[in-house]
Design an enzyme around this catalytic site. Structure first.
Site, short mmCIF file in Angstrom:
data_model
loop_
_atom_site.label_atom_id
_atom_site.label_comp_id
_atom_site.label_asym_id
_atom_site.label_seq_id
_atom_site.Cartn_x
_atom_site.Cartn_y
_atom_site.Cartn_z
N ASP A 100 1.58 -7.06 4.42
CA ASP A 100 1.40 -6.46 3.10
C ASP A 100 1.69 -7.53 2.03
O ASP A 100 1.21 -8.64 2.14
CB ASP A 100 2.29 -5.21 2.96
CG ASP A 100 1.93 -4.35 1.76
OD1 ASP A 100 1.00 -3.52 1.89
OD2 ASP A 100 2.56 -4.51 0.69
N HIS B 233 -0.44 -0.80 9.84
CA HIS B 233 0.00 -1.60 8.69
C HIS B 233 1.48 -1.97 8.77
O HIS B 233 1.87 -3.06 8.39
CB HIS B 233 -0.27 -0.81 7.41
CG HIS B 233 -0.04 -1.59 6.17
ND1 HIS B 233 -0.85 -2.63 5.78
CD2 HIS B 233 0.93 -1.49 5.21
CE1 HIS B 233 -0.40 -3.14 4.64
NE2 HIS B 233 0.68 -2.46 4.27
N TYR C 70 2.26 -5.03 -8.38
CA TYR C 70 0.80 -4.85 -8.42
C TYR C 70 0.24 -5.28 -9.77
O TYR C 70 -0.78 -5.98 -9.86
CB TYR C 70 0.42 -3.39 -8.14
CG TYR C 70 0.60 -2.98 -6.71
CD1 TYR C 70 -0.49 -2.90 -5.85
CD2 TYR C 70 1.86 -2.68 -6.20
CE1 TYR C 70 -0.33 -2.53 -4.52
CE2 TYR C 70 2.04 -2.31 -4.88
CZ TYR C 70 0.94 -2.24 -4.04
OH TYR C 70 1.11 -1.88 -2.72
#
Length: 454
Positions: A222, A425, A368
């Site tokens: 990630d 993930h 982000y």
């Protein structure tokens, strides 16, 4: 005889296309990195032991909020997890959280690994530092593990003891450093703009150097994968090898290659992997279906952060939805999201609790926004080649899949690409034994191939 006009035009067009392909294949120049975390700071050598000890009033406040959770809107008939987190499942999780989950017991478990805090510039960094579990004459190899969102160092608790324990037929063992990223968990929260994955990479390198490691290995998934790749780009003289369970290439040439390969995919991709890339339209729609959170966090993280900071039920739904769909996208077709297929509720709530008791959901989501800001240096670094020896592990249910011919564009010293039989993930959390084997075998091969004479 003159050269035919039609052929002349074709040659010119071909030359023009070739030149454009050449241009997009060139990485931009290395950007100047403004190490904002060092502004006005006097670096200290102070490293302090740390124990998690959350005040009782924080837990009492949580229990009160769970007791007062409002009536949830019932899910639509047969909607399972396709509309988001199923409220029937959420009710059972709230009940478990309030009545069966014991924070003080879990706090003891979380404190079972040695933890420390130190300042890297202006930001306090929390990290686990686990050394080999027994006296050994084996070579000890430093390894930094990097988590992402919505994870935490909790993802590594089952993995770390496997890495610090000597393994049969291995002549080395790991000394593991697992930091909470800035703005995550028990680390400090950045107070100004600009803390993107490039800055995080510089900070993580500074942490390793501060701990006395001039050279080290790095592993990430990630955001951790992006930070790990940036560390390899910025500090190739320090990073001995990179292991990533989310290798990613994002460049104009990558898109062009995929378009060309779509004409005859089997020339470029193994038959068993073609469906993971094509038809491109299906994968684009899947990406749109699962990336709403991404746009929100890249634009207005503080807005959604306010709601999640105030509601434990909302926070659990928002985080745990990812531990369903990102573990296996087919899980969204089940009314319980198959959350307990790979995890226990206790382990999942450990991770949620780290966000809750530290109040870091907003600061974690700001990454982000920082990473995708128009002036972010991370855009240029995304197109720089990774020259250190690299292992790319493609777990079968990872959100993103990229074929090897694409990966080799960026990871120019790609030692190998592996395709483990299980996992998604959150591979380290889902399959710690498999991930440990991946890391040992991957870095073992890098050591044999590149450093056996050292």
């Amino acid at each position: 005889m003159g050269f035919p006009v039609g052929k002349s035009i074709a040659v010119i067009l071909l030359a023009s296309i070739s030149y454009q392909i050449y241009k997009v294949s060139l990485p931009p120049s290395m950007p100047q990195i403004n190490l904002i975390y060092k502004k006005g700071q006097i670096e200290t050598k102070k490293i302090e032991p740390f124990k998690i000890n959350i005040p009782t009033q924080v837990i009492e406040d949580l229990n009160e909020r769970l007791d007062k959770s409002r009536e949830l809107t019932p899910p639509l008939h047969d909607s399972a997890f396709t509309y988001g987190f199923n409220s029937n499942k959420l009710k059972s999780i709230i009940h478990f959280w309030r009545n069966k989950y014991n924070w003080r017991q879990r706090e003891k478990y979380l404190n079972s690994l040695p933890q420390f805090k130190t300042n890297i510039g202006s930001v306090e960094i929390h990290f686990i530092h686990a050394k080999p579990s027994q006296q050994t004459k084996l070579k000890t190899v430093p390894l930094i593990l990097l988590h992402g969102w919505p994870g935490s160092v909790r993802e590594f608790y089952e993995l770390i003891p496997l890495l610090t324990t000597p393994q049969k037929d291995r002549d080395f063992v790991f000394e593991v450093i697992a930091p909470s990223l800035p703005g995550y968990g028990f680390s400090g929260k950045p107070t100004e703009k600009g803390y993107n994955t490039v800055i995080f990479a510089a900070m993580m390198n500074d942490l390793m150097v501060k701990l006395g490691f001039q050279k080290y290995y790095v592993q990430g998934g990630d955001w951790g994968a992006a930070i790990a790749a940036n560390m390899a780009i910025l500090y190739p003289e320090r990073v001995l090898g990179l292991h990533s369970n989310m290798c990613f290439v994002n460049s104009p040439l990558e898109k062009l290659k995929k378009m060309i390969a779509s004409i005859y995919p089997s020339l470029f991709i193994e038959e068993k992997f073609i469906s993971k890339v094509y038809p491109a339209k299906e994968h684009f729609f899947e990406l749109m279906l699962e990336s709403g959170y991404f746009h929100l966090q890249a634009t207005k993280p503080d807005t959604i952060g306010t709601a999640l900071t105030d509601s434990p039920a909302g926070l659990a739904a928002y985080i745990l939805e990812k531990f369903s769909t990102w573990t296996n996208k087919k899980y969204r077709d089940f009314p319980d999201g198959k959350l307990e297929e790979k995890f226990t509720l206790t382990n999942l709530l450990d991770n949620v609790m780290i966000y809750w008791v530290t109040g870091t959901i907003t600061s974690s989501m700001r990454l982000y926004s920082e990473a995708f800001a128009l002036n972010s240096t991370s855009h240029d670094l995304d197109r720089q080649p990774v020259v250190v020896p690299t292992i790319c592990a493609r777990f079968p249910h990872e959100v993103i899949f990229q074929p090897e011919f694409i990966l080799r564009e960026r990871y120019v010293n790609l030692t190998r690409v592996t395709d483990p039989p299980r996992g998604g993930h959150f591979a380290a959390f889902e399959e710690p034994q498999l991930m440990a084997e991946e890391i040992f075998s991957g870095f073992g091969e890098i050591q044999r191939r590149y450093y056996s004479k050292q």
